[in-house]
Design a protein around this motif. Sequence first.
Motif, mmCIF file in Angstrom:
data_model
loop_
_atom_site.group_PDB
_atom_site.id
_atom_site.type_symbol
_atom_site.label_atom_id
_atom_site.label_comp_id
_atom_site.label_asym_id
_atom_site.label_seq_id
_atom_site.Cartn_x
_atom_site.Cartn_y
_atom_site.Cartn_z
ATOM 1 N N THR A 93 0.863 -1.179 0.000
ATOM 2 C CA THR A 93 0.000 0.000 0.000
ATOM 3 C C THR A 93 0.897 1.226 0.000
ATOM 4 N N ILE A 94 0.635 2.126 -0.934
ATOM 5 C CA ILE A 94 1.396 3.368 -1.072
ATOM 6 C C ILE A 94 0.380 4.491 -0.916
ATOM 7 N N TRP A 95 0.630 5.409 0.009
ATOM 8 C CA TRP A 95 -0.376 6.442 0.218
ATOM 9 C C TRP A 95 0.176 7.675 0.917
ATOM 10 N N ARG A 96 -0.618 8.741 0.824
ATOM 11 C CA ARG A 96 -0.347 9.974 1.551
ATOM 12 C C ARG A 96 -1.208 9.940 2.811
ATOM 13 N N PRO A 97 -0.598 9.823 3.993
ATOM 14 C CA PRO A 97 -1.367 9.678 5.232
ATOM 15 C C PRO A 97 -2.330 10.835 5.512
ATOM 16 N N GLN A 98 -2.066 12.016 4.984
ATOM 17 C CA GLN A 98 -2.953 13.162 5.210
ATOM 18 C C GLN A 98 -4.152 13.185 4.278
ATOM 19 N N GLY A 99 -4.356 12.111 3.533
ATOM 20 C CA GLY A 99 -5.515 12.052 2.638
ATOM 21 C C GLY A 99 -5.176 12.459 1.223
ATOM 22 N N LYS A 100 -5.696 13.595 0.796
ATOM 23 C CA LYS A 100 -5.545 14.041 -0.582
ATOM 24 C C LYS A 100 -4.176 14.658 -0.841
ATOM 25 N N SER A 101 -3.580 14.266 -1.966
ATOM 26 C CA SER A 101 -2.331 14.878 -2.400
ATOM 27 C C SER A 101 -2.665 16.149 -3.175
ATOM 28 N N TYR A 102 -1.800 17.146 -3.046
ATOM 29 C CA TYR A 102 -1.995 18.399 -3.777
ATOM 30 C C TYR A 102 -1.066 18.483 -4.980
ATOM 31 N N LEU A 103 -0.341 17.411 -5.242
ATOM 32 C CA LEU A 103 0.529 17.383 -6.407
ATOM 33 C C LEU A 103 -0.259 16.938 -7.635
ATOM 34 N N TYR A 104 0.218 17.347 -8.793
ATOM 35 C CA TYR A 104 -0.374 17.000 -10.077
ATOM 36 C C TYR A 104 0.527 15.920 -10.671
ATOM 37 N N PHE A 105 0.045 14.672 -10.674
ATOM 38 C CA PHE A 105 0.850 13.560 -11.173
ATOM 39 C C PHE A 105 0.716 13.461 -12.685
ATOM 40 N N THR A 106 1.845 13.442 -13.369
ATOM 41 C CA THR A 106 1.814 13.272 -14.818
ATOM 42 C C THR A 106 1.907 11.795 -15.191
ATOM 43 N N GLN A 107 2.420 10.973 -14.270
ATOM 44 C CA GLN A 107 2.478 9.522 -14.482
ATOM 45 C C GLN A 107 2.695 8.825 -13.155
ATOM 46 N N PHE A 108 2.305 7.547 -13.095
ATOM 47 C CA PHE A 108 2.605 6.714 -11.932
ATOM 48 C C PHE A 108 2.592 5.250 -12.333
ATOM 49 N N LYS A 109 3.353 4.475 -11.557
ATOM 50 C CA LYS A 109 3.366 3.027 -11.743
ATOM 51 C C LYS A 109 3.819 2.395 -10.425
ATOM 52 N N ALA A 110 3.006 1.487 -9.892
ATOM 53 C CA ALA A 110 3.387 0.695 -8.727
ATOM 54 C C ALA A 110 3.610 -0.713 -9.250
ATOM 55 N N GLU A 111 4.798 -1.220 -9.036
ATOM 56 C CA GLU A 111 5.197 -2.490 -9.636
ATOM 57 C C GLU A 111 5.647 -3.457 -8.555
ATOM 58 N N VAL A 112 5.302 -4.741 -8.725
ATOM 59 C CA VAL A 112 5.754 -5.763 -7.783
ATOM 60 C C VAL A 112 6.698 -6.725 -8.483
ATOM 61 N N ARG A 113 7.675 -7.214 -7.719
ATOM 62 C CA ARG A 113 8.593 -8.230 -8.213
ATOM 63 C C ARG A 113 8.525 -9.407 -7.240
ATOM 64 N N GLY A 114 8.523 -10.621 -7.796
ATOM 65 C CA GLY A 114 8.448 -11.824 -6.984
ATOM 66 C C GLY A 114 7.025 -12.317 -6.781
ATOM 67 N N ALA A 115 6.046 -11.621 -7.351
ATOM 68 C CA ALA A 115 4.637 -11.999 -7.183
ATOM 69 C C ALA A 115 3.825 -11.489 -8.365
ATOM 70 N N GLU A 116 2.607 -12.041 -8.497
ATOM 71 C CA GLU A 116 1.669 -11.579 -9.523
ATOM 72 C C GLU A 116 0.464 -10.948 -8.836
ATOM 73 N N ILE A 117 0.024 -9.828 -9.364
ATOM 74 C CA ILE A 117 -1.086 -9.083 -8.768
ATOM 75 C C ILE A 117 -2.397 -9.834 -8.928
ATOM 76 N N GLU A 118 -3.102 -9.979 -7.801
ATOM 77 C CA GLU A 118 -4.442 -10.557 -7.807
ATOM 78 C C GLU A 118 -5.494 -9.455 -7.654
ATOM 79 N N TYR A 119 -5.110 -8.345 -7.031
ATOM 80 C CA TYR A 119 -6.014 -7.211 -6.831
ATOM 81 C C TYR A 119 -5.180 -5.940 -6.842
ATOM 82 N N GLY A 120 -5.637 -4.928 -7.548
ATOM 83 C CA GLY A 120 -4.961 -3.644 -7.576
ATOM 84 C C GLY A 120 -5.969 -2.527 -7.697
#
Length: 173
Positions: A93-120
């Motif tokens: 889980t990757i998150w901003r603990p204060q809730g909403k981020s005020y940054l403008y994301f132009t791209q993102f990718k959360a990637e796992v190694r050693g496993a296959e995603i069952e839920y994202g």
Amino acid sequence: MAAPSGRRQGGGASLWAALLLAAVALRPAGAVSEPTTVAFDVRPGGVVHSFSHSVGPGDKYTCAFTYASQGGTNERWQMSLGTGEDHQHFTCTIWRPQGKSYLYFTQFKAEVRGAEIEYGMAYSKAAFERESDVPLKNEEFEVTKTAVSHRPGAFKAELSKLVIVAKAMRSEL
């Protein structure tokens, strides 16, 4: 590219995720490893940045967050990783603990190694105080076997949380 069936919240996937979370909550103490939480800065400036952390026996699983964002100043985010007792399931889980981020994301990718995603799942707003998580629209992101990422041209630049549940890859004999 469409998300592989069963890897995104909705219908059966959300039921599966709820059942998994309930099963984890009802297991005896010690059945799931204590999650490891690491704080890191999300930095604006339009440059691609990456943060990763590993858990499990021999650091078997890795979760990596790669992004580019604009506006504002650095924000403190967290990455929490945990494994099941049998070390066959892995959560990130990757998150901003204060809730909403005020940054403008132009791209993102959360990637796992050693496993296959069952839920994202990706969220424009993370739960904070009395407010709930607000998921991104399905067309804004995609889920593959190893990553949750933005869809170019459809992602509306708001990101505050990513959740991944993955299962160990089967090793061929």
